[in-house]
Design an enzyme around this catalytic site. Structure first.
Site, PDB file in Angstrom:
ATOM      1  N   HIS A   1     -19.896 -29.416  -3.574  1.00  0.00           N
ATOM      2  CA  HIS A   1     -20.434 -30.012  -4.800  1.00  0.00           C
ATOM      3  C   HIS A   1     -19.885 -31.409  -5.056  1.00  0.00           C
ATOM      4  O   HIS A   1     -20.554 -32.221  -5.678  1.00  0.00           O
ATOM      5  CB  HIS A   1     -20.143 -29.114  -6.006  1.00  0.00           C
ATOM      6  CG  HIS A   1     -21.082 -27.972  -6.140  1.00  0.00           C
ATOM      7  ND1 HIS A   1     -22.054 -27.914  -7.103  1.00  0.00           N
ATOM      8  CD2 HIS A   1     -21.233 -26.855  -5.400  1.00  0.00           C
ATOM      9  CE1 HIS A   1     -22.752 -26.798  -6.966  1.00  0.00           C
ATOM     10  NE2 HIS A   1     -22.267 -26.126  -5.936  1.00  0.00           N
TER      11      HIS A   1
ATOM     12  N   HIS B   1     -15.004 -22.064  -1.961  1.00  0.00           N
ATOM     13  CA  HIS B   1     -16.465 -21.982  -1.898  1.00  0.00           C
ATOM     14  C   HIS B   1     -17.013 -20.626  -2.333  1.00  0.00           C
ATOM     15  O   HIS B   1     -17.998 -20.569  -3.057  1.00  0.00           O
ATOM     16  CB  HIS B   1     -16.993 -22.325  -0.505  1.00  0.00           C
ATOM     17  CG  HIS B   1     -18.498 -22.434  -0.448  1.00  0.00           C
ATOM     18  ND1 HIS B   1     -19.203 -23.315  -1.228  1.00  0.00           N
ATOM     19  CD2 HIS B   1     -19.411 -21.757   0.277  1.00  0.00           C
ATOM     20  CE1 HIS B   1     -20.504 -23.194  -0.962  1.00  0.00           C
ATOM     21  NE2 HIS B   1     -20.650 -22.249  -0.069  1.00  0.00           N
TER      22      HIS B   1
ATOM     23  N   HIS C   1     -15.503 -26.175 -10.790  1.00  0.00           N
ATOM     24  CA  HIS C   1     -16.866 -26.566 -11.177  1.00  0.00           C
ATOM     25  C   HIS C   1     -16.916 -27.221 -12.550  1.00  0.00           C
ATOM     26  O   HIS C   1     -17.757 -26.879 -13.388  1.00  0.00           O
ATOM     27  CB  HIS C   1     -17.803 -25.358 -11.110  1.00  0.00           C
ATOM     28  CG  HIS C   1     -18.189 -25.000  -9.711  1.00  0.00           C
ATOM     29  ND1 HIS C   1     -19.353 -25.436  -9.122  1.00  0.00           N
ATOM     30  CD2 HIS C   1     -17.538 -24.276  -8.769  1.00  0.00           C
ATOM     31  CE1 HIS C   1     -19.411 -24.977  -7.872  1.00  0.00           C
ATOM     32  NE2 HIS C   1     -18.328 -24.277  -7.629  1.00  0.00           N
TER      33      HIS C   1
ATOM     34  N   ASP D   1     -12.694 -23.913  -6.928  1.00  0.00           N
ATOM     35  CA  ASP D   1     -14.036 -23.920  -7.490  1.00  0.00           C
ATOM     36  C   ASP D   1     -14.046 -23.942  -9.027  1.00  0.00           C
ATOM     37  O   ASP D   1     -14.620 -23.066  -9.664  1.00  0.00           O
ATOM     38  CB  ASP D   1     -14.827 -22.718  -6.948  1.00  0.00           C
ATOM     39  CG  ASP D   1     -15.094 -22.874  -5.456  1.00  0.00           C
ATOM     40  OD1 ASP D   1     -14.186 -22.574  -4.661  1.00  0.00           O
ATOM     41  OD2 ASP D   1     -16.197 -23.316  -5.097  1.00  0.00           O
TER      42      ASP D   1
ATOM     43  N   HIS E   1     -13.336 -24.980   2.665  1.00  0.00           N
ATOM     44  CA  HIS E   1     -14.368 -24.763   1.644  1.00  0.00           C
ATOM     45  C   HIS E   1     -15.698 -24.564   2.366  1.00  0.00           C
ATOM     46  O   HIS E   1     -16.448 -25.520   2.583  1.00  0.00           O
ATOM     47  CB  HIS E   1     -14.427 -25.963   0.694  1.00  0.00           C
ATOM     48  CG  HIS E   1     -15.336 -25.758  -0.481  1.00  0.00           C
ATOM     49  ND1 HIS E   1     -14.887 -25.417  -1.730  1.00  0.00           N
ATOM     50  CD2 HIS E   1     -16.687 -25.792  -0.586  1.00  0.00           C
ATOM     51  CE1 HIS E   1     -15.899 -25.279  -2.552  1.00  0.00           C
ATOM     52  NE2 HIS E   1     -17.012 -25.508  -1.883  1.00  0.00           N
TER      53      HIS E   1
ATOM     54  N   HIS F   1     -17.275 -17.594  -4.576  1.00  0.00           N
ATOM     55  CA  HIS F   1     -16.901 -17.514  -5.989  1.00  0.00           C
ATOM     56  C   HIS F   1     -16.276 -16.187  -6.409  1.00  0.00           C
ATOM     57  O   HIS F   1     -15.690 -16.081  -7.477  1.00  0.00           O
ATOM     58  CB  HIS F   1     -18.107 -17.845  -6.870  1.00  0.00           C
ATOM     59  CG  HIS F   1     -18.340 -19.314  -6.991  1.00  0.00           C
ATOM     60  ND1 HIS F   1     -18.970 -19.887  -8.062  1.00  0.00           N
ATOM     61  CD2 HIS F   1     -18.003 -20.338  -6.171  1.00  0.00           C
ATOM     62  CE1 HIS F   1     -19.028 -21.198  -7.885  1.00  0.00           C
ATOM     63  NE2 HIS F   1     -18.455 -21.493  -6.739  1.00  0.00           N
TER      64      HIS F   1
END
Lengths: 645, 645
Positions: B136, B252, B29, B27, B224, B254
């Site tokens: 995402h 997934h 991101h 993650d 995930h 966090h």
């Protein structure tokens, strides 16, 4: 020169180890009409053919003239398709025989990996690709990145010709050697024609020539501009380009005029590859598409034209209704429709007869019939008309294009430009264009609540254009932010004035300091400024400060402190006339530049180079004259001034 | 098992040549809040730290748990930044000591270059990266591509765990060997929890186990999904996963729970790396962020937790206004504001005191104070309140979050889910969410002109969600097109009926055949179907036919005819229950698969493999039982059924 070409054709083949072999192509427009179920794959299919040809001819490299992508933000599918083709054809064991001589940190100044891909030990490149950007895939966004930067940072292409300043452009060539032959490739990615025209006219374009063996280089320049005149300043006359050039590769123009044309005024040839896919239904695009294999041996060259076989057939014709003998009375509409239909059927038959037979050439042709309906004729519904050709023609929706012939009269340049631009647009689009313009104008003229206190109409127009063309969603916000900040600074300086005085000041300021020119530059330079702080010393508030933020250091060489700092330094050397400091600060960043292996020039301690000549003209010229016997490998060739200027 | 870990810690170090060393992270991101002038670089800064750690520890590879990118369509700057870091850290001369054993054309079935990057002779990879996609960055668009596919086709990452069917999932592991140790890595990219929950419950998830040496593999699975229960089916219970697994890497979620947790029910450990950047201001995100160095020696493993030092400090606290003793009378608002301010000042002081001192850790912390205003208090304007902390706090706009404690009562699952989801949202967003929902519902309920004749409300809702989340601009048009076609076919079959009869038929059809389930599948399968024609035999009209179009063949191996055909064949083997054909057609495409060098399994003529087991359950099971003594390298492990089912 003509003689030279003859000579070359005799020599090439015998002296292969001394002869550059280069595939020349341009305007691949990957992703053009990608959502069209019929034409969606056209651009990638032909792009692959281009690389098949490159492979088959075992060229030393591929040289592209810009507009690799059709959209500034290509779709993921298009980007992926492009990557797949590049990976398939450009990677491999065949060693590249070309020795790269120039300073790669100068040639690829904007990259974190300023190294030519075939010299990067982590990649196995058999067919390097060199490309400039076009107007479709030019850099944009907060980091001034082009979609090509993604390919470049992935090691798939070598992206050159990116400019670092909006006020001055210095072009440092890629220098290469193969056996005894020496090649200098000057690249200039697309710049808005008007701006480039102005920069040429004011001698703000500098061409750097290698001092060593100056006359023995074969000099190629790659540009992506209007070659055809669209108004007084909306193109680049060939005469603007330096006459030491031997060959100009001219991108942007889609008509394939790939046979080099001799320009006796400039003493160079121009080779216009044309696009590899038709993106408009005009005469120029209907001509056969080509790539070229360019062979260069010493100062001689030869071009082998190679027709592309996967391009969708495209037939265009004209019809004047007045000449058909059919009455313009609306009761005769059916008769006209039949006449037009017959004409189109014959075009389709011609397309069928002339089809190459190759399975890779699409069978449904593009058909365009331009129908002159002047003389009182009423255009029929061409959309409905086209439906009968679904499955037989690739563009059933816009086969027929109605237009009226212009009556001949003196037209101004502006009108000429408009007429040329509009000539290709069908009626419906023209109507829509006018409407949008009207909306803006009416809003601004009639409703006082919409009147702009700070912004010029032109600046807003430019920002809207960038917003639409480049999908830069922040540009308008940025423009407003920039304008407000400037105005706020003005008002702070004038505290205590009356309202009326302030109003007057605002008006004056808007007209002068803050006029159209300033705003245009603010927009054009927005991306560059965001990276190179200090370009506009009095406008430091333009972008959000990010200098205190921890940033990832992503340079290839950890000791080298990366692109960020070097390019920032360089940009500081490019302020308009060095308002705050005229001290020449030469060679900054040079010491840390990554040099290429086997590079002749960069092994010498170079103190004044391309980057130093990027500074304000005055100091730059003096520096170079002062040190003419220094190790600086470049001479300067100031590009010719416009003859009209 | 706990004993094993102990054992491992003794062994590791002595047996380095037999020990896998893997950096585990999840993650990242990339691109989160990239336009925020303060936080814009956070995700990339820490991503670089992750790779610095990987390099420092000389790991064999990096294993990521999804959500590499924050946006489904990452910006060019983010993609470029990611490419730069990968190129800088993953390329290099250090040879990868891991031998790759499984069939790469199965593991990377969707790629045109189904070869692990460090075995591609055209790339020099020192630190390979393996990643699945998250929710995402999941595949989308007409070619079902993820942003990760761009990195994968550029040779920068190895993207696995992509599923090819919406109805059945078969997971074929990456098989690797280092010295004597054998590692099987099962990857499953993010699937919508409800769907995956259903697939698990209906035993539609197949795990393929290597037959050779079955018990000597160390089995890792990377997922995930929601691990925390959000409603009955909106998460994946650990018990769903096969108990032959040794370690599950759970993306997934966090919160960093990186110390492997033993699950006695399933007999495996779960390691939840957590994100490397906080993307919401919740308790879980405020905990220290980590990556792990996982060492695997035979069936033993050890996890070294490494805290990340560049992560922006984040402090979260709660405050109940009723407990302050201040009256809720609005005349006391200023008193409350002061109280809250004092509290935040103390949090900032704490952040200052605890700052690591590293120049790479941002100094402006994230601060979140959750204020329970139940008891008649009126929330003050938290946006205005935050202005005083500009320059000291990274998130001045949303420091204070007002909420009301729920009174305890029995809540249904749906409500529970909503409460958990809404708990993190500030008031304003909740209000807006309700508003949008209301608009749709009201439109449909009140105004007959908006009533949907053909489409179900749920289907439209799903399409809108995809439209917004994935920016798939065509999805709604596609849905409507699909619906109309189906309805037209129905109506054609029933010509001659009266209007009333037709109306009734439409209603019945809408309720049954054409109900929510069908439409959901149409949407979920849209991308896959567009590539694998024939998935829904009765719905061939769903997408525009593109089979006759000349397409670029972009496979790595020209003889291999590329991904396009192979994956199309495989998809045909995955139709729901093989309506038209139940003939098992085994081993298709296997003969042309690219095999890895040094691959134990693929050197044997494998006739039934992962691809054959992807077919309908019935035929698949029979085939494998029939040929249990064949060369098929895999055993099947049917994932456990939900205990509740």
């Amino acid at each position: 020169m003509e003689q030279n070409r003859q000579l070359c054709s005799q020599l090439v083949g015998k002296q292969e180890e001394d002869t550059f072999s280069i595939l020349i192509a341009s305007d691949c427009h990957l992703g053009y009409k990608e959502k069209d179920p019929i034409r969606g794959h056209d651009s990638l299919v032909t792009f692959e053919e281009v690389f098949e040809i490159a492979k088959e001819h075992e060229v030393d490299f591929v040289l592209l003239g810009g507009d690799l992508f059709h959209e500034n933000k290509p779709s993921r599918a298009t980007l992926h398709g492009c990557i797949e083709i590049l990976r398939k054809y450009c990677l491999g064991d065949k060693p590249c025989q070309v020795e790269f001589l120039s300073d790669q940190s100068v040639n690829f100044w904007s990259s974190s990996f300023p190294v030519i891909n075939y010299e990067d030990p982590n990649y196995n490149i058999s067919t390097p690709v060199f490309t400039i950007h076009g107007n479709h895939d030019d850099p944009s966004g907060s980091k001034n990145l082009s979609a090509i930067d993604l390919l470049s940072s992935s090691g798939l292409v070598n992206y050159f010709g990116k400019t670092s300043s909006v006020d001055e452009i210095s072009i440092s060539p890629l220098l290469m050697q193969k056996g005894k032959s020496k090649l200098a490739v000057y690249g200039l990615g697309s710049v808005r024609d008007e701006r480039l025209h102005r920069l040429f006219a004011s001698e703000k374009i500098t061409m750097l020539k290698p001092k060593m063996d100056t006359d023995n280089w074969f000099n190629i320049m790659v540009v992506h501009q209007n070659r055809v005149k669209h108004g007084e300043k909306n193109y680049i006359p060939e005469e603007f380009l330096s006459d030491f050039l031997d060959l100009v590769i001219w991108g942007h123009e889609h008509e394939s005029l790939i046979t080099p044309e001799w320009n006796p005024k400039t003493n160079f040839f121009v080779c216009q590859p044309g696009s590899t896919v038709a993106t408009s239904l005009t005469e120029g695009e209907a001509k056969r598409k080509h790539v070229a294999i360019l062979k260069v041996f010493n100062k001689t060259f030869k071009v082998e034209e190679i027709p592309l076989n996967t391009v969708r057939p495209f037939y265009i014709d004209e019809l004047c209704l007045q000449e058909t003998g059919i009455s313009c009375d609306e009761r005769h509409e059916q008769e006209i429709v039949s006449y037009v239909k017959k004409k189109i059927e014959s075009m389709i038959s011609k397309a069928e007869a002339e089809h190459s037979g190759s399975t890779r050439q699409p069978t449904e042709p593009l058909i365009r019939l331009k129908v002159d309906y002047s003389g009182g004729y009423i255009p029929f519904n061409s959309l409905r008309f086209g439906q009968q050709f679904v499955g037989r023609v690739a563009n059933p929706k816009d086969i027929v294009h109605f237009y009226k012939k212009r009556t001949r009269r003196e037209i101004t340049d502006d009108e000429e430009m408009e007429s040329i631009e509009n000539a290709e647009l069908p009626i419906s689009i023209l109507e829509r264009t006018v409407k949008i313009e009207n909306i803006i104008t009416e809003l601004l003229a009639n409703d006082s609540s919409y009147q702009m206190k700070f912004l010029s109409e032109k600046a807003i127009g430019d920002a809207v254009r960038i917003f639409v063309d480049k999908e830069e969603n922040d540009i308008i916000e940025e423009l407003v932010h920039h304008s407000l900040k400037k105005m706020q600074n003005l008002l702070k300086k004038n505290q205590g004035s009356t309202d009326l005085q302030l109003d007057q000041q605002v008006e004056i300021y808007k007209e002068t300091v803050f006029g159209n020119e300033d705003m245009r530059k603010a927009i054009e330079g927005a991306q560059i400024k965001r990276r190179h702080r200090g370009d506009y010393d009095d406008e430091k508030d333009f972008s959000d400060s990010d200098e205190d933020i921890v940033k990832p250091s992503t340079s290839a060489n950890p000791e080298n402190n990366g692109r960020g700092n070097r390019s920032r330094d360089r940009a500081r050397g490019q302020t308009r006339g060095h308002r705050n400091s005229r001290t020449p600060s030469r060679g900054r960043g040079r010491g840390t530049a990554i040099t290429s292996s086997g590079c002749v020039f960069t092994r010498k301690p170079a103190t004044a180079t391309a980057s130093s000549t990027l500074k304000s003209k005055k100091s730059e010229v003096i520096n170079l004259v002062d040190e003419d016997d220094s190790d600086d490998p470049f001479e300067i060739d100031r590009s010719k001034r416009s003859r009209k200027a």
